[in-house]
Design a protein around this motif. Structure first.
Motif, PDB file in Angstrom:
ATOM      1  N   SER A   1       0.805  -1.216   0.000  1.00 19.46           N
ATOM      2  CA  SER A   1       0.000   0.000   0.000  1.00 19.46           C
ATOM      3  C   SER A   1       0.843   1.273   0.000  1.00 19.46           C
ATOM      4  N   VAL A   2       2.110   1.177   0.394  1.00 21.17           N
ATOM      5  CA  VAL A   2       2.952   2.380   0.445  1.00 21.17           C
ATOM      6  C   VAL A   2       4.144   2.303  -0.491  1.00 21.17           C
ATOM      7  N   LYS A   3       4.334   1.162  -1.119  1.00 16.32           N
ATOM      8  CA  LYS A   3       5.501   0.984  -1.982  1.00 16.32           C
ATOM      9  C   LYS A   3       5.507   2.038  -3.088  1.00 16.32           C
ATOM     10  N   GLY A   4       6.630   2.672  -3.270  1.00 19.88           N
ATOM     11  CA  GLY A   4       6.759   3.718  -4.275  1.00 19.88           C
ATOM     12  C   GLY A   4       6.413   5.104  -3.773  1.00 19.88           C
ATOM     13  N   ARG A   5       5.802   5.179  -2.592  1.00 22.59           N
ATOM     14  CA  ARG A   5       5.428   6.489  -2.031  1.00 22.59           C
ATOM     15  C   ARG A   5       6.191   6.806  -0.749  1.00 22.59           C
ATOM     16  N   PHE A   6       6.488   5.783   0.023  1.00 17.46           N
ATOM     17  CA  PHE A   6       7.173   5.953   1.301  1.00 17.46           C
ATOM     18  C   PHE A   6       8.600   5.447   1.179  1.00 17.46           C
ATOM     19  N   ALA A   7       9.488   6.030   1.980  1.00 21.78           N
ATOM     20  CA  ALA A   7      10.873   5.576   2.024  1.00 21.78           C
ATOM     21  C   ALA A   7      11.362   5.564   3.468  1.00 21.78           C
ATOM     22  N   ILE A   8      11.901   4.435   3.880  1.00 24.13           N
ATOM     23  CA  ILE A   8      12.466   4.305   5.222  1.00 24.13           C
ATOM     24  C   ILE A   8      13.984   4.388   5.118  1.00 24.13           C
ATOM     25  N   SER A   9      14.584   5.070   6.064  1.00 26.83           N
ATOM     26  CA  SER A   9      16.039   5.194   6.085  1.00 26.83           C
ATOM     27  C   SER A   9      16.507   5.291   7.526  1.00 26.83           C
ATOM     28  N   ARG A  10      17.811   5.164   7.733  1.00 29.61           N
ATOM     29  CA  ARG A  10      18.329   5.239   9.093  1.00 29.61           C
ATOM     30  C   ARG A  10      19.660   5.977   9.104  1.00 29.61           C
ATOM     31  N   ASP A  11      19.924   6.612  10.220  1.00 31.64           N
ATOM     32  CA  ASP A  11      21.197   7.278  10.473  1.00 31.64           C
ATOM     33  C   ASP A  11      21.706   6.709  11.787  1.00 31.64           C
ATOM     34  N   ASN A  12      22.584   5.730  11.711  1.00 29.42           N
ATOM     35  CA  ASN A  12      23.040   5.048  12.921  1.00 29.42           C
ATOM     36  C   ASN A  12      23.837   5.979  13.833  1.00 29.42           C
TER      37      ASN A  12
ATOM     38  N   LEU B   1       0.685  11.516  -0.051  1.00 26.45           N
ATOM     39  CA  LEU B   1      -0.165  10.989   1.009  1.00 26.45           C
ATOM     40  C   LEU B   1      -1.624  10.963   0.581  1.00 26.45           C
ATOM     41  N   GLU B   2      -2.293   9.909   1.022  1.00 20.35           N
ATOM     42  CA  GLU B   2      -3.703   9.685   0.713  1.00 20.35           C
ATOM     43  C   GLU B   2      -4.496   9.661   2.012  1.00 20.35           C
ATOM     44  N   PRO B   3      -5.789   9.914   1.937  1.00 17.90           N
ATOM     45  CA  PRO B   3      -6.601   9.847   3.164  1.00 17.90           C
ATOM     46  C   PRO B   3      -6.462   8.506   3.898  1.00 17.90           C
ATOM     47  N   ASP B   4      -6.271   7.422   3.161  1.00 16.75           N
ATOM     48  CA  ASP B   4      -6.117   6.104   3.794  1.00 16.75           C
ATOM     49  C   ASP B   4      -4.799   5.963   4.559  1.00 16.75           C
ATOM     50  N   ASP B   5      -3.883   6.899   4.380  1.00 20.80           N
ATOM     51  CA  ASP B   5      -2.630   6.864   5.137  1.00 20.80           C
ATOM     52  C   ASP B   5      -2.790   7.459   6.535  1.00 20.80           C
ATOM     53  N   ALA B   6      -3.909   8.099   6.796  1.00 18.82           N
ATOM     54  CA  ALA B   6      -4.136   8.699   8.102  1.00 18.82           C
ATOM     55  C   ALA B   6      -4.179   7.615   9.174  1.00 18.82           C
ATOM     56  N   ALA B   7      -3.355   7.790  10.197  1.00 15.26           N
ATOM     57  CA  ALA B   7      -3.243   6.784  11.263  1.00 15.26           C
ATOM     58  C   ALA B   7      -2.256   7.294  12.300  1.00 15.26           C
ATOM     59  N   ARG B   8      -2.140   6.550  13.383  1.00 14.08           N
ATOM     60  CA  ARG B   8      -1.040   6.799  14.325  1.00 14.08           C
ATOM     61  C   ARG B   8       0.093   5.878  13.919  1.00 14.08           C
ATOM     62  N   TYR B   9       1.251   6.442  13.769  1.00  6.91           N
ATOM     63  CA  TYR B   9       2.415   5.709  13.295  1.00  6.91           C
ATOM     64  C   TYR B   9       3.369   5.413  14.457  1.00  6.91           C
ATOM     65  N   TYR B  10       3.861   4.191  14.465  1.00 11.13           N
ATOM     66  CA  TYR B  10       4.747   3.723  15.516  1.00 11.13           C
ATOM     67  C   TYR B  10       6.006   3.116  14.906  1.00 11.13           C
ATOM     68  N   CYS B  11       7.126   3.300  15.569  1.00 11.69           N
ATOM     69  CA  CYS B  11       8.317   2.546  15.202  1.00 11.69           C
ATOM     70  C   CYS B  11       8.599   1.552  16.329  1.00 11.69           C
ATOM     71  N   ASN B  12       9.258   0.482  15.969  1.00 17.70           N
ATOM     72  CA  ASN B  12       9.522  -0.532  16.973  1.00 17.70           C
ATOM     73  C   ASN B  12      10.630  -1.471  16.514  1.00 17.70           C
ATOM     74  N   THR B  13      11.236  -2.131  17.474  1.00 17.02           N
ATOM     75  CA  THR B  13      12.200  -3.180  17.189  1.00 17.02           C
ATOM     76  C   THR B  13      11.475  -4.526  17.153  1.00 17.02           C
ATOM     77  N   GLN B  14      12.158  -5.541  16.695  1.00 16.51           N
ATOM     78  CA  GLN B  14      11.549  -6.874  16.661  1.00 16.51           C
ATOM     79  C   GLN B  14      11.245  -7.351  18.086  1.00 16.51           C
TER      80      GLN B  14
END
Length: 116
Positions: free
Chosen positions: A62-73, A85-98
Motif C-alpha cells: 500500500s505504500v511501496k513507491g510512495r514511502f521511504a524508510i532510512s536510518r542514520d546510525n 499521502l492519501e486519506p487512507d494513510d491517516a493513522a497513528r504511526y509507531y516505530c519498533n524493534t523486533q
C-alpha cells in the motif's frame, strides 16, 4: 535495550508529504531491525516499512513507491519519508524493534492526519 520515540506527524493535505522520525536510545541501535507500523481507528495495526542493520528495506504494497524508510546510525534515528499521502494513510504511526513487537510493547506513536 533500545527505547524509541516517534515524532513528525501532523496534518497534511492529500498529495502532500511528511517525514516521521524515530529517535532511539541504547547502545545496540545500529544492529537492530526497525519497523514502522500504523494503526487507524477501528483497524488493526499494520506493518508499513522495515529497515535492517545493513540498510535493506521492505514495504507494504500500500505504500511501496510512495514511502521511504532510512536510518542514520550515528544519530540513532530512523526516518519514514511519506510522499503522495492519501486519506487512507491517516493513522497513528509507531516505530519498533523486533523485540518490542514480540513483547507487544509500543510507544505513544505520532499522529498523521490527511485531509482530502
Amino acid at each position: 535495550q533500545v527505547q524509541l520515540v516517534e515524532s513528525g506527524g501532523g496534518l497534511v493535505q492529500a498529495g502532500g508529504s511528511l517525514r516521521l522520525s524515530c529517535a532511539a536510545s541504547g547502545i545496540l541501535f545500529s544492529i537492530k531491525t526497525i519497523s514502522w507500523y500504523r494503526q487507524a481507528p477501528g483497524k488493526q495495526r499494520e506493518l508499513v516499512a522495515t529497515i535492517n542493520s545493513g540498510g535493506s528495506t521492505n514495504y507494504s504494497d500500500s505504500v511501496k513507491g510512495r514511502f521511504a524508510i532510512s536510518r542514520d546510525n550515528a544519530k540513532k534515528l530512523v526516518y519514514l519519508e511519506m510522499n503522495s499521502l492519501e486519506p487512507d494513510d491517516a493513522a497513528r504511526y509507531y516505530c519498533n524493534t523486533q523485540t518490542g513487537i514480540a513483547l507487544n510493547k509500543w510507544g505513544q506513536g505520532t499522529q498523521v492526519t490527511v485531509s482530502s
